[in-house]
Scaffold this motif. Structure first.
Motif, PDB file in Angstrom:
ATOM      1  N   SER A  24       0.820  -1.218   0.000  1.00 35.00           N
ATOM      2  CA  SER A  24       0.000   0.000   0.000  1.00 35.00           C
ATOM      3  C   SER A  24       0.851   1.263   0.000  1.00 35.00           C
ATOM      4  N   LYS A  25       0.146   2.375   0.004  1.00 37.99           N
ATOM      5  CA  LYS A  25       0.788   3.687  -0.038  1.00 37.99           C
ATOM      6  C   LYS A  25       0.085   4.563   0.980  1.00 37.99           C
ATOM      7  N   VAL A  26       0.850   5.262   1.797  1.00 31.51           N
ATOM      8  CA  VAL A  26       0.260   6.138   2.808  1.00 31.51           C
ATOM      9  C   VAL A  26       0.683   7.571   2.515  1.00 31.51           C
ATOM     10  N   LEU A  27      -0.304   8.472   2.476  1.00 28.00           N
ATOM     11  CA  LEU A  27       0.004   9.884   2.266  1.00 28.00           C
ATOM     12  C   LEU A  27       0.018  10.589   3.612  1.00 28.00           C
ATOM     13  N   VAL A  28       1.053  11.366   3.856  1.00 21.56           N
ATOM     14  CA  VAL A  28       1.164  12.092   5.123  1.00 21.56           C
ATOM     15  C   VAL A  28       1.080  13.581   4.814  1.00 21.56           C
ATOM     16  N   ASP A  29      -0.012  14.196   5.257  1.00 23.50           N
ATOM     17  CA  ASP A  29      -0.223  15.623   5.015  1.00 23.50           C
ATOM     18  C   ASP A  29       0.479  16.416   6.114  1.00 23.50           C
ATOM     19  N   LEU A  30       1.531  17.124   5.731  1.00 25.20           N
ATOM     20  CA  LEU A  30       2.298  17.887   6.718  1.00 25.20           C
ATOM     21  C   LEU A  30       1.902  19.360   6.721  1.00 25.20           C
ATOM     22  N   GLY A  31       0.917  19.718   5.900  1.00 26.86           N
ATOM     23  CA  GLY A  31       0.499  21.109   5.779  1.00 26.86           C
ATOM     24  C   GLY A  31       1.297  21.797   4.682  1.00 26.86           C
ATOM     25  N   GLY A  32       0.679  21.903   3.497  1.00 20.47           N
ATOM     26  CA  GLY A  32       1.356  22.547   2.363  1.00 20.47           C
ATOM     27  C   GLY A  32       2.332  21.637   1.641  1.00 20.47           C
ATOM     28  N   VAL A  33       2.547  20.476   2.164  1.00 24.14           N
ATOM     29  CA  VAL A  33       3.423  19.489   1.513  1.00 24.14           C
ATOM     30  C   VAL A  33       2.989  18.094   1.974  1.00 24.14           C
ATOM     31  N   THR A  34       2.998  17.159   1.038  1.00 18.31           N
ATOM     32  CA  THR A  34       2.571  15.796   1.352  1.00 18.31           C
ATOM     33  C   THR A  34       3.712  14.825   1.096  1.00 18.31           C
ATOM     34  N   ALA A  35       3.937  13.952   2.067  1.00 15.50           N
ATOM     35  CA  ALA A  35       4.932  12.894   1.878  1.00 15.50           C
ATOM     36  C   ALA A  35       4.199  11.613   1.511  1.00 15.50           C
ATOM     37  N   GLU A  36       4.736  10.882   0.567  1.00 10.26           N
ATOM     38  CA  GLU A  36       4.155   9.596   0.183  1.00 10.26           C
ATOM     39  C   GLU A  36       5.072   8.479   0.681  1.00 10.26           C
ATOM     40  N   LEU A  37       4.503   7.543   1.425  1.00  9.86           N
ATOM     41  CA  LEU A  37       5.265   6.393   1.925  1.00  9.86           C
ATOM     42  C   LEU A  37       4.864   5.196   1.074  1.00  9.86           C
ATOM     43  N   LEU A  38       5.818   4.661   0.336  1.00 12.01           N
ATOM     44  CA  LEU A  38       5.489   3.698  -0.715  1.00 12.01           C
ATOM     45  C   LEU A  38       6.130   2.343  -0.459  1.00 12.01           C
ATOM     46  N   ASP A  39       5.352   1.303  -0.675  1.00  7.90           N
ATOM     47  CA  ASP A  39       5.875  -0.066  -0.637  1.00  7.90           C
ATOM     48  C   ASP A  39       5.924  -0.562  -2.082  1.00  7.90           C
ATOM     49  N   PHE A  40       7.124  -0.660  -2.638  1.00  4.65           N
ATOM     50  CA  PHE A  40       7.269  -1.129  -4.017  1.00  4.65           C
ATOM     51  C   PHE A  40       7.429  -2.649  -4.077  1.00  4.65           C
ATOM     52  N   GLY A  41       7.464  -3.301  -2.923  1.00  2.00           N
ATOM     53  CA  GLY A  41       7.704  -4.748  -2.896  1.00  2.00           C
ATOM     54  C   GLY A  41       8.954  -5.044  -2.093  1.00  2.00           C
ATOM     55  N   PHE A  42       9.346  -6.310  -2.076  1.00  2.00           N
ATOM     56  CA  PHE A  42      10.528  -6.733  -1.320  1.00  2.00           C
ATOM     57  C   PHE A  42      11.772  -6.047  -1.900  1.00  2.00           C
ATOM     58  N   ALA A  43      12.454  -5.269  -1.076  1.00  2.00           N
ATOM     59  CA  ALA A  43      13.656  -4.585  -1.579  1.00  2.00           C
ATOM     60  C   ALA A  43      14.918  -5.022  -0.839  1.00  2.00           C
ATOM     61  N   GLN A  44      14.804  -5.242   0.465  1.00  2.00           N
ATOM     62  CA  GLN A  44      15.925  -5.848   1.193  1.00  2.00           C
ATOM     63  C   GLN A  44      15.444  -6.671   2.384  1.00  2.00           C
ATOM     64  N   THR A  45      14.363  -6.208   3.006  1.00  2.00           N
ATOM     65  CA  THR A  45      13.891  -6.894   4.218  1.00  2.00           C
ATOM     66  C   THR A  45      12.456  -7.397   4.097  1.00  2.00           C
ATOM     67  N   GLY A  46      11.734  -6.945   3.100  1.00  2.00           N
ATOM     68  CA  GLY A  46      10.311  -7.281   3.019  1.00  2.00           C
ATOM     69  C   GLY A  46       9.442  -6.303   3.803  1.00  2.00           C
ATOM     70  N   GLY A  47      10.080  -5.374   4.503  1.00  2.00           N
ATOM     71  CA  GLY A  47       9.348  -4.325   5.215  1.00  2.00           C
ATOM     72  C   GLY A  47       9.903  -2.965   4.829  1.00  2.00           C
ATOM     73  N   ASP A  48      10.187  -2.823   3.529  1.00  2.00           N
ATOM     74  CA  ASP A  48      10.919  -1.655   3.034  1.00  2.00           C
ATOM     75  C   ASP A  48       9.964  -0.548   2.611  1.00  2.00           C
ATOM     76  N   LEU A  49      10.195   0.652   3.132  1.00  2.00           N
ATOM     77  CA  LEU A  49       9.404   1.808   2.707  1.00  2.00           C
ATOM     78  C   LEU A  49      10.296   2.805   1.982  1.00  2.00           C
ATOM     79  N   PHE A  50       9.770   3.347   0.900  1.00  2.00           N
ATOM     80  CA  PHE A  50      10.432   4.432   0.172  1.00  2.00           C
ATOM     81  C   PHE A  50       9.607   5.696   0.427  1.00  2.00           C
ATOM     82  N   VAL A  51      10.275   6.803   0.642  1.00  2.00           N
ATOM     83  CA  VAL A  51       9.576   8.058   0.921  1.00  2.00           C
ATOM     84  C   VAL A  51       9.735   8.983  -0.291  1.00  2.00           C
ATOM     85  N   TRP A  52       8.611   9.488  -0.777  1.00  2.00           N
ATOM     86  CA  TRP A  52       8.610  10.327  -1.979  1.00  2.00           C
ATOM     87  C   TRP A  52       7.948  11.649  -1.658  1.00  2.00           C
TER      88      TRP A  52
END
Ligand SMILES: [Zn+2]
Length: 319
Positions: free
Chosen positions: A169-197
């Motif tokens: 899944s993907k979680v959007l974090v609204d920080l006020g005037g800017v949004t961070a996206e927390l993305l799971d693209f799949g197994f990358a090294q641990t299987g619990g890997d998040l990328f922040v965009w």
């Protein structure tokens, strides 16, 4: 083949280190780099010097500042480094750290959670939380073997996540005037890997799956060559041409720099598959698949033959 992977942590502790830690959590100094109105990278002051020589660099991370507050990306190995990262945030803004995200369970990205302000909400992938719930004691031992005693690792207690990112899944974090996206693209090294965009500044924080520029290569610590390659290809395809990438262990890089890690994993896959097709054993495959064009990384003599080639062999053989 199960046995080969089971002994990996031991191999890491014996061969990478001998006596010295990969890098020393008592001496690393962190600095921040402003990438846009909202986005900042944090990385060690010696990162640029070390990474071009192929020497290991301590943990990188960063933060995103909005009107409501700050999202901190990775909380570092120990109290000392977490305090440095928090001080860098305070230098940039007087807003509170509302959220902190861990790109994986690895201690150098998550042990600092316990030193965050009480109100900070910790965000993790659900698999990262599950790993910490069931493996914490062993993980601390493993980290002490590899990063040394007396580096504050002894003091670490597991900190529960407040917000979990479900698999895929993907979680959007609204920080006020800017949004961070927390993305799971799949197994990358641990299987619990998040990328922040952060889309406005086109900045991505990757954590460990992308360590830094060439000649550093990925560590397949938990195996899964094929899934890792697939995931990192998705990440590469996701990134626009002019994206800024804050890797797990280095200074800010570009999309083209990410390609190196993909090229390496592709070469491992092709050559290990060829060895399997010829009927070679894992030992013969390690002997055969040396890939000298990628060997400039200081830890290559361990990470390639002892970790990545056996992991690729097991994965490709089992498919
Ligand atoms: Zn790391």
């Amino acid at each position: 083949m199960k046995k080969a992977l089971a002994i990996l942590p031991l191999v890491l502790s014996m061969s990478v280190l001998a006596n010295d830690p990969v890098w020393d959590g008592n001496t690393v100094e962190l600095a921040s780099e402003k990438l846009s109105e909202h986005a900042y990278a944090i990385y060690p002051t010696n990162a640029k010097e070390l990474e071009k020589k192929g020497l290991p660099v301590a943990t990188s991370g960063g933060f995103i500042v909005g009107e409501k507050g700050v999202l901190m990306i990775d909380t570092m190995l120990n109290k000392r480094l977490n305090a440095q990262a928090q001080d860098l945030i305070k230098l940039a803004t007087d807003k509170p750290i509302v959220y902190a995200v861990n790109t994986s369970f690895h201690g150098d990205h998550s042990y600092g959670n316990m030193y965050l302000p009480e109100d900070t909400k910790i965000i993790q992938h659900e698999n990262t939380k599950n790993y910490i719930d069931s493996h914490f004691e062993g993980d601390v031992k493993f980290m002490m073997q590899n990063f040394g005693e007396g580096r504050g690792i002894e003091d670490i207690k597991p900190t529960m996540a407040d917000i979990l990112v479900a698999k895929g899944s993907k979680v959007l974090v609204d920080l006020g005037g800017v949004t961070a996206e927390l993305l799971d693209f799949g197994f990358a090294q641990t299987g619990g890997d998040l990328f922040v965009w952060e889309p406005e500044s086109k900045t991505m924080w990757t954590g460990n799956p992308i360590l830094t520029i060439a000649p550093a290569v990925p560590w397949l610590l938990d195996g899964h060559l094929l899934e890792t390659l697939e995931t990192l290809t998705k990440v590469y395809d996701f990134l626009p041409e002019d994206a800024k990438v804050v890797p797990g262990h280095g200074s800010v890089i570009g999309r083209d720099d990410v390609k190196w890690s993909l090229d390496y994993l592709t070469a491992v896959k092709t050559q290990v598959q060829a060895a399997i097709d010829e009927g070679l054993t894992v030992e013969q495959t390690v002997e055969r698949v040396k890939l000298p064009e990628f060997s400039g990384y200081a830890l290559y003599g361990w990470v390639h033959p002892s970790l990545n080639v056996p992991a690729a062999y097991k994965d490709l053989k089992g498919k």
